[in-house]
Design an enzyme around this catalytic site. Structure first.
Site, mmCIF file in Angstrom:
data_model
loop_
_atom_site.group_PDB
_atom_site.id
_atom_site.type_symbol
_atom_site.label_atom_id
_atom_site.label_comp_id
_atom_site.label_asym_id
_atom_site.label_seq_id
_atom_site.Cartn_x
_atom_site.Cartn_y
_atom_site.Cartn_z
ATOM 1 N N ARG A 1 91.556 71.715 68.894
ATOM 2 C CA ARG A 1 92.126 72.143 70.169
ATOM 3 C C ARG A 1 93.449 72.885 69.955
ATOM 4 O O ARG A 1 93.715 73.906 70.591
ATOM 5 C CB ARG A 1 92.330 70.929 71.072
ATOM 6 C CG ARG A 1 93.085 71.197 72.377
ATOM 7 C CD ARG A 1 92.377 72.177 73.274
ATOM 8 N NE ARG A 1 93.008 72.242 74.586
ATOM 9 C CZ ARG A 1 92.753 73.173 75.493
ATOM 10 N NH1 ARG A 1 91.877 74.137 75.242
ATOM 11 N NH2 ARG A 1 93.361 73.157 76.670
ATOM 12 N N ASP B 1 92.898 74.368 86.384
ATOM 13 C CA ASP B 1 92.554 74.642 84.996
ATOM 14 C C ASP B 1 91.350 73.777 84.652
ATOM 15 O O ASP B 1 91.155 72.702 85.236
ATOM 16 C CB ASP B 1 93.751 74.292 84.103
ATOM 17 C CG ASP B 1 93.399 74.283 82.638
ATOM 18 O OD1 ASP B 1 92.985 75.339 82.125
ATOM 19 O OD2 ASP B 1 93.508 73.219 82.006
ATOM 20 N N LEU B 2 90.550 74.220 83.697
ATOM 21 C CA LEU B 2 89.352 73.472 83.322
ATOM 22 C C LEU B 2 89.586 72.576 82.117
ATOM 23 O O LEU B 2 89.466 71.361 82.197
ATOM 24 C CB LEU B 2 88.196 74.442 83.060
ATOM 25 C CG LEU B 2 86.812 73.818 82.823
ATOM 26 C CD1 LEU B 2 85.727 74.757 83.310
ATOM 27 C CD2 LEU B 2 86.577 73.505 81.358
ATOM 28 N N TYR B 3 89.950 73.195 80.975
ATOM 29 C CA TYR B 3 90.024 72.467 79.707
ATOM 30 C C TYR B 3 91.264 71.582 79.639
ATOM 31 O O TYR B 3 92.389 72.069 79.623
ATOM 32 C CB TYR B 3 90.026 73.447 78.534
ATOM 33 C CG TYR B 3 88.750 74.252 78.429
ATOM 34 C CD1 TYR B 3 87.569 73.677 77.967
ATOM 35 C CD2 TYR B 3 88.728 75.590 78.807
ATOM 36 C CE1 TYR B 3 86.399 74.414 77.880
ATOM 37 C CE2 TYR B 3 87.562 76.339 78.716
ATOM 38 C CZ TYR B 3 86.403 75.750 78.248
ATOM 39 O OH TYR B 3 85.238 76.483 78.164
ATOM 40 N N ASN C 1 90.497 80.015 80.678
ATOM 41 C CA ASN C 1 90.376 80.908 79.535
ATOM 42 C C ASN C 1 88.933 81.054 79.077
ATOM 43 O O ASN C 1 88.612 81.965 78.315
ATOM 44 C CB ASN C 1 91.210 80.378 78.358
ATOM 45 C CG ASN C 1 92.681 80.715 78.478
ATOM 46 O OD1 ASN C 1 93.061 81.656 79.168
ATOM 47 N ND2 ASN C 1 93.519 79.943 77.794
#
Length: 228
Positions: free
Chosen positions: A41, A10-12, A119
């Protein structure tokens, strides 16, 4: 448990600190940077889930924009169009967590393909990774765009399985978001939850295979516990 043939991140919030935008928020609204970032967020995530349930997909940038509009209204912040754009652009320059580059480099040295599944749009993912100078470490940067839904929908997790060419139970999915870890485990990935802050796992009928408190633990975990 099968040996790990590839890793998907995952990135975030996993590789990159979403609250690194708090500094930019604090420059606009002194003393309120983290407050704004946390609520921003929260609403950003809620809007991705709600949009998916509504069948009304919008790009991640739009969900981020809308979430910031909510924050400004809710906290009664005077936010100009230019300031709004500047803050949203800060999401393209998120800072990686300490040790991310060393961790990814170590994993690549083991011959493991690495991917991001996010996402974010292709533009957002590419911008964040390139701006941090880590783009050379990934084999795939995978966006939800083609599915028109957001995680934790199964259709999103399937994208990485198809891109990497390994079966889902041979892929280790890594996320710091408990709901994402549960979603990936439900899909059938092996999962490592990066629980930096001692959070409680969401009760969704799934549990990660592994849990670490720092990404820098991952190479040893993969080498000692997974590949043996």
């Amino acid at each position: 448990m099968k040996p790990i043939k590839a890793l998907v991140f995952d990135l975030y919030g996993t590789l990159y600190d979403v609250h690194s935008v708090a500094g930019a928020c604090g420059e606009r609204f002194p003393g309120r940077g983290l407050e704004i970032s946390i609520l921003w967020r929260q609403k950003q995530l809620e809007y991705t889930w709600l949009r998916t349930l509504m069948g009304d997909y919008v790009p991640f940038e739009k969900a981020t924009d809308d979430a910031l509009d909510f924050v400004a209204s809710h906290l009664k912040l005077s936010l100009t169009t230019a300031a709004h754009k500047d803050l949203c652009d800060a999401y393209l320059r998120l800072q990686p967590y300490p040790g991310v580059e060393a961790t990814l480099t170590s994993l690549r040295e083991r011959g493991l393909p690495l991917a991001i599944l996010s996402n974010g749009s292709s533009f957002s993912i590419g911008s964040v990774v390139k701006n941090s100078g880590l783009d050379h470490l990934f084999d795939h940067l995978i966006s939800v765009e083609s599915t028109k839904v957001f995680k934790p929908h199964d259709a999103v997790y399937r994208l990485a399985e198809n891109a990497l060419g390994w079966s889902r139970d041979e892929i280790l999915f890594v996320s710091s978001n408990g709901w994402d870890a549960c979603g990936a485990r439900h899909f059938g990935y092996q999962v490592c939850w990066v629980n930096r802050n001692g959070n409680t796992l969401d009760v969704l009928g799934q549990k990660p295979d592994f849990a670490v408190t720092d990404l820098r633990e991952l190479p040893d975990l993969v080498g000692n516990a997974v590949m043996s």
